[in-house]
Scaffold this active site. Structure first.
Site, mmCIF file in Angstrom:
data_model
loop_
_atom_site.group_PDB
_atom_site.id
_atom_site.type_symbol
_atom_site.label_atom_id
_atom_site.label_comp_id
_atom_site.label_asym_id
_atom_site.label_seq_id
_atom_site.Cartn_x
_atom_site.Cartn_y
_atom_site.Cartn_z
ATOM 1 N N ASN A 9 -39.823 0.858 15.143
ATOM 2 C CA ASN A 9 -40.837 -0.048 15.685
ATOM 3 C C ASN A 9 -41.295 0.510 17.025
ATOM 4 O O ASN A 9 -40.586 0.394 18.027
ATOM 5 C CB ASN A 9 -40.242 -1.452 15.849
ATOM 6 C CG ASN A 9 -41.214 -2.431 16.478
ATOM 7 O OD1 ASN A 9 -42.407 -2.170 16.574
ATOM 8 N ND2 ASN A 9 -40.694 -3.573 16.910
ATOM 9 N N TRP A 10 -42.480 1.120 17.026
ATOM 10 C CA TRP A 10 -42.982 1.746 18.241
ATOM 11 C C TRP A 10 -43.453 0.734 19.279
ATOM 12 O O TRP A 10 -43.696 1.090 20.426
ATOM 13 C CB TRP A 10 -44.131 2.699 17.909
ATOM 14 C CG TRP A 10 -43.719 3.943 17.204
ATOM 15 C CD1 TRP A 10 -42.455 4.355 16.894
ATOM 16 C CD2 TRP A 10 -44.596 4.971 16.713
ATOM 17 N NE1 TRP A 10 -42.483 5.569 16.250
ATOM 18 C CE2 TRP A 10 -43.784 5.972 16.114
ATOM 19 C CE3 TRP A 10 -45.973 5.154 16.702
ATOM 20 C CZ2 TRP A 10 -44.313 7.128 15.532
ATOM 21 C CZ3 TRP A 10 -46.511 6.295 16.117
ATOM 22 C CH2 TRP A 10 -45.682 7.272 15.543
ATOM 23 N N LYS A 11 -43.643 -0.510 18.878
ATOM 24 C CA LYS A 11 -44.137 -1.568 19.763
ATOM 25 C C LYS A 11 -45.463 -1.124 20.402
ATOM 26 O O LYS A 11 -46.239 -0.426 19.765
ATOM 27 C CB LYS A 11 -43.068 -1.955 20.783
ATOM 28 C CG LYS A 11 -41.751 -2.364 20.102
ATOM 29 C CD LYS A 11 -40.738 -2.953 21.048
ATOM 30 C CE LYS A 11 -39.470 -3.329 20.290
ATOM 31 N NZ LYS A 11 -38.484 -4.011 21.175
ATOM 32 N N HIS A 98 -40.708 -10.966 14.416
ATOM 33 C CA HIS A 98 -39.980 -10.287 15.492
ATOM 34 C C HIS A 98 -39.821 -11.232 16.674
ATOM 35 O O HIS A 98 -40.698 -12.044 16.974
ATOM 36 C CB HIS A 98 -40.731 -9.021 15.916
ATOM 37 C CG HIS A 98 -39.922 -8.113 16.773
ATOM 38 N ND1 HIS A 98 -39.717 -8.326 18.112
ATOM 39 C CD2 HIS A 98 -39.242 -6.973 16.475
ATOM 40 C CE1 HIS A 98 -38.962 -7.369 18.610
ATOM 41 N NE2 HIS A 98 -38.655 -6.525 17.643
ATOM 42 N N GLU A 100 -40.094 -10.853 19.737
ATOM 43 C CA GLU A 100 -41.139 -10.777 20.763
ATOM 44 C C GLU A 100 -42.372 -11.567 20.348
ATOM 45 O O GLU A 100 -43.038 -12.184 21.189
ATOM 46 C CB GLU A 100 -41.471 -9.309 21.038
ATOM 47 C CG GLU A 100 -40.336 -8.599 21.732
ATOM 48 C CD GLU A 100 -40.395 -7.080 21.646
ATOM 49 O OE1 GLU A 100 -39.481 -6.438 22.193
ATOM 50 O OE2 GLU A 100 -41.333 -6.541 21.026
ATOM 51 N N GLU A 170 -31.788 -9.453 14.320
ATOM 52 C CA GLU A 170 -31.890 -8.936 15.679
ATOM 53 C C GLU A 170 -31.335 -9.968 16.661
ATOM 54 O O GLU A 170 -31.971 -10.982 16.928
ATOM 55 C CB GLU A 170 -33.342 -8.579 16.029
ATOM 56 C CG GLU A 170 -34.398 -9.583 15.560
ATOM 57 C CD GLU A 170 -35.755 -9.325 16.182
ATOM 58 O OE1 GLU A 170 -35.998 -8.208 16.637
ATOM 59 O OE2 GLU A 170 -36.564 -10.259 16.230
ATOM 60 N N GLY A 176 -33.628 -4.516 24.072
ATOM 61 C CA GLY A 176 -34.148 -3.994 25.326
ATOM 62 C C GLY A 176 -33.256 -4.254 26.520
ATOM 63 O O GLY A 176 -33.645 -4.014 27.656
ATOM 64 N N SER A 216 -30.808 -2.684 20.057
ATOM 65 C CA SER A 216 -30.315 -1.549 20.850
ATOM 66 C C SER A 216 -29.458 -0.598 20.017
ATOM 67 O O SER A 216 -28.404 -0.125 20.458
ATOM 68 C CB SER A 216 -29.537 -2.039 22.074
ATOM 69 O OG SER A 216 -30.385 -2.776 22.936
ATOM 70 N N GLY A 238 -36.559 1.517 20.965
ATOM 71 C CA GLY A 238 -36.726 2.626 21.899
ATOM 72 C C GLY A 238 -36.362 3.981 21.340
ATOM 73 O O GLY A 238 -37.052 4.979 21.599
#
Length: 256
Positions: A9-11, A98, A100, A170, A176, A216, A238
Site C-alpha cells: 500500500n503506497w498510500k 483501511h 486511515e 491491522e 506507522g 508495521s 512503508g
C-alpha cells in the site's frame, strides 16, 4: 489451499515517475527472485494505475489495486474515482476499510458495505481491513469491535462474493508507529477472524480465506509473523516503498 499474499500500500506517496520506476523494479525482481508460490499486489495512487497495470498484464502473480473507490457508479463527485473507472485501468483489487479511511474520512460499516458491493459489481477484489485502536485493545472490547466490523460488512455478502475478498487485520495502534503486534497476538486475532468466518459461512470457506497482517510489517519480522498458522501474508505500508525491503518480505514465502 488459500493464497499466500503480500500486498503493498503506497498510500499518498511517489510522484508519477517515481511510482512507475519502483513498480518496474518490483516486477523485475519478482520475476528474477521468486518461485511463483506467492501472490503480489501493489496498491498505488490513482495516477499510476493504468501504467503499472499494463506493465503487469503478462505476469502470473503480480497484480495491481487501488486504495479507494467512491460508493456511487458516477456523477457530480468532484475528485472521486468510481469502481468502474478503476477497473478500466486494468486494476483488479481495491483496499477498503483501511483505518486511515475510517479515521480521517469518517468511513463506517454502512458506507463500507456499499463500497464492497460496488467493487464486486465491477469485478474488483476487495482487500478489506479491520482492526482496533489502542484504547479498544486495552479496554478488552476489541473482540466485539472486530466481530462488528465483520458482521456489518463482509458477512452480509453471499458465499460466492465473500470468496473474492481478502481480509487484512491491522492493529491500528501498530500502523506507522513502529510498534508491531507480537506474532502470538497477531495469530490470536487471525484465528478469531477465521473462527468467525466459519460461524457465519462454513469451515471450508474459512479455510480458504486469505487473512493478511497489516501493522508495521518489515523484513525483520515478516518471517516470524508469516510462520503463524492463520497469517497468510501482509498488507505492507512503508516497506513497500523500497523494492529491496518489499522483495525481502515477499521472499519469506519462497520454499514454503
Amino acid at each position: 489451499m488459500r493464497n499466500k499474499i503480500v500486498a503493498g500500500n503506497w498510500k499518498m506517496n511517489l510522484d508519477y515517475q517515481e511510482g512507475i520506476s519502483l513498480f518496474s523494479e518490483i516486477l523485475n525482481m519478482v520475476g528474477d527472485e521468486t518461485r511463483g508460490n506467492q501472490q503480489v499486489i501493489v496498491c498505488s495512487p490513482f495516477i499510476h494505475l493504468y501504467n503499472i497495470a499494463q506493465q503487469s498484464k503478462d505476469s502470473s502473480n503480480v497484480f495491481v489495486g487501488a486504495q479507494n473507490i467512491h460508493q456511487n457508479d458516477s456523477g457530480a463527485y468532484t475528485g472521486e474515482i468510481s469502481a468502474s473507472q478503476v477497473k478500466s485501468t486494468g486494476a483488479s483489487y481495491v483496499i477498503l476499510g483501511h483505518s486511515e479511511r475510517r479515521a480521517y474520512f469518517g468511513e463506517d460499516e454502512k458506507l463500507l458495505e456499499v463500497k464492497l458491493n460496488q467493487a464486486l459489481k465491477n469485478g474488483l477484489n476487495p482487500i478489506f481491513c479491520i482492526g482496533e485502536t489502542k484504547d479498544e485493545r486495552e479496554s478488552g472490547e476489541f473482540w466485539d469491535i472486530l466481530a462488528k466490523q465483520l458482521k456489518e460488512t463482509v458477512f452480509l455478502l453471499s458465499n460466492e462474493d465473500f470468496a473474492k475478498v481478502v481480509l487484512a487485520y491491522e492493529p491500528v495502534w501498530a500502523i506507522g508507529t513502529g510498534l508491531t503486534a507480537t506474532p502470538e497476538q497477531a495469530q490470536e486475532v487471525h484465528a478469531f477472524i477465521r473462527e468467525e468466518i466459519a460461524k457465519n459461512f462454513n469451515q471450508e470457506i474459512a479455510d480458504n480465506t486469505s487473512i493478511l497482517y497489516g501493522g508495521s510489517c518489515n523484513p525483520k519480522n515478516a518471517a516470524e509473523l508469516f510462520s503463524q498458522a492463520d497469517i497468510d501474508g501482509g498488507l505492507i505500508g512503508g516497506a513497500s516503498l523500497k523494492s529491496r525491503d518489499f522483495l525481502d518480505i515477499i521472499n519469506v514465502f519462497n520454499g514454503r
